[in-house]
Design an enzyme around this catalytic site. Sequence first.
Site, short mmCIF file in Angstrom:
data_model
loop_
_atom_site.label_atom_id
_atom_site.label_comp_id
_atom_site.label_asym_id
_atom_site.label_seq_id
_atom_site.Cartn_x
_atom_site.Cartn_y
_atom_site.Cartn_z
N ASN A 1 0.51 -1.28 0.00
CA ASN A 1 -0.04 -0.06 0.00
C ASN A 1 1.15 0.80 -0.08
OD1 ASN A 1 -1.77 2.13 0.54
ND2 ASN A 1 -2.05 1.27 2.54
N LYS B 1 0.26 4.03 -0.22
CA LYS B 1 -0.64 4.95 0.01
C LYS B 1 -0.02 6.21 -0.34
CE LYS B 1 0.35 3.25 4.70
NZ LYS B 1 0.11 4.00 5.93
N HIS C 1 -9.39 0.79 4.71
CA HIS C 1 -8.06 0.92 5.33
C HIS C 1 -9.15 2.15 6.61
CE1 HIS C 1 -3.91 2.27 6.13
NE2 HIS C 1 -3.48 1.57 6.26
N GLU D 1 -7.09 4.50 7.93
CA GLU D 1 -6.99 6.23 7.34
C GLU D 1 -7.92 6.06 6.75
OE1 GLU D 1 -2.92 5.30 5.89
OE2 GLU D 1 -1.93 4.94 7.28
N GLU E 1 -5.48 -5.21 10.52
CA GLU E 1 -4.47 -4.55 10.53
C GLU E 1 -4.75 -3.37 12.11
OE1 GLU E 1 -2.82 -3.13 6.93
OE2 GLU E 1 -4.39 -2.03 7.22
N GLY F 1 1.95 1.64 10.72
CA GLY F 1 2.87 3.38 11.12
C GLY F 1 3.36 3.31 11.67
N SER G 1 3.03 -2.05 10.20
CA SER G 1 4.82 -2.13 10.57
C SER G 1 5.39 -3.68 10.07
CB SER G 1 5.39 -1.99 12.07
OG SER G 1 4.18 -0.63 12.62
#
Length: 255
Positions: free
Chosen positions: A11, A13, A102, A104, A172, A178, A217
């Site tokens: 991904n 992003k 996702h 985010e 996730e 991250g 991560s």
Amino acid sequence: MHVRRQLIAGNWKMNGLRADGLDLARSLAVWLNGDGADVRDHVDMLVCPPATLVAPVAEAVAGTPLGVGGQDCHAVEKGAHTGDVSAWMLKDLGASHVIVGHSERRTDHHETDEQVRAKAAAALAAGLVPIICIGETEGERDAGQALAVVSRQFNGSLPEGANGTNVVIAYEPVWAIGTGRTPTTEDVAEMHQRIRADARERMGASAEALVILYGGSVKPGNAAELMAIDDVDGALVGGASLKATDFQAIASACV
Ligand code: PEP
């Protein structure tokens, strides 16, 4: 020996201008047809560039084993939705997959399970495989609610007609994305078993074929340990997918 063929998805992003994105995708495709041939025989590799790069990347790697996906799609085919991209548009550009839900997007755009489910349904209707992301926050894990939250997201985000071969699930944990932090292998195993059990209830026997990715991560240094866990069928990789050698090392850890 893994029961299911594994998937390593990157991904990107909101990263990558044309030259860098093309370099990265081309080098992965060349590797899969050369030094990475062993990996290619056992693992599917996919990159999900920003929408602006789906077309050039798909054109650059056409005919190679590297797949291309989108990072999000709208829930309808077309219409007055300024700035949005439909699943049919991604398919038209050569994408095979699209990430939906996702964390985010759930945070930045307040996407609900219901909206994620509608996006996943659109992906299926357009002939794409939705990669449906689910995962608890740190507060939810600390409160002992991780399994219940993820189960609720799984059931709420899964569209009608989903089965073990037409969707992918990505677990996730939000707090691991991250941050450089990962859950213990026991916690990952427990969660993936729970998702598989929920999938059996929803999909019956086809749940055995369902690919359940771990994301959060994943790096070359921890990939082998994470990918060896039962019911972990690959990874959704953010930061480490932006460097070809790191992404290749993660895929190599699967075999
Ligand atoms: C992600 O964005 O899906 C992700 C897993 O990111 P990272 O690998 O950087 O934690």
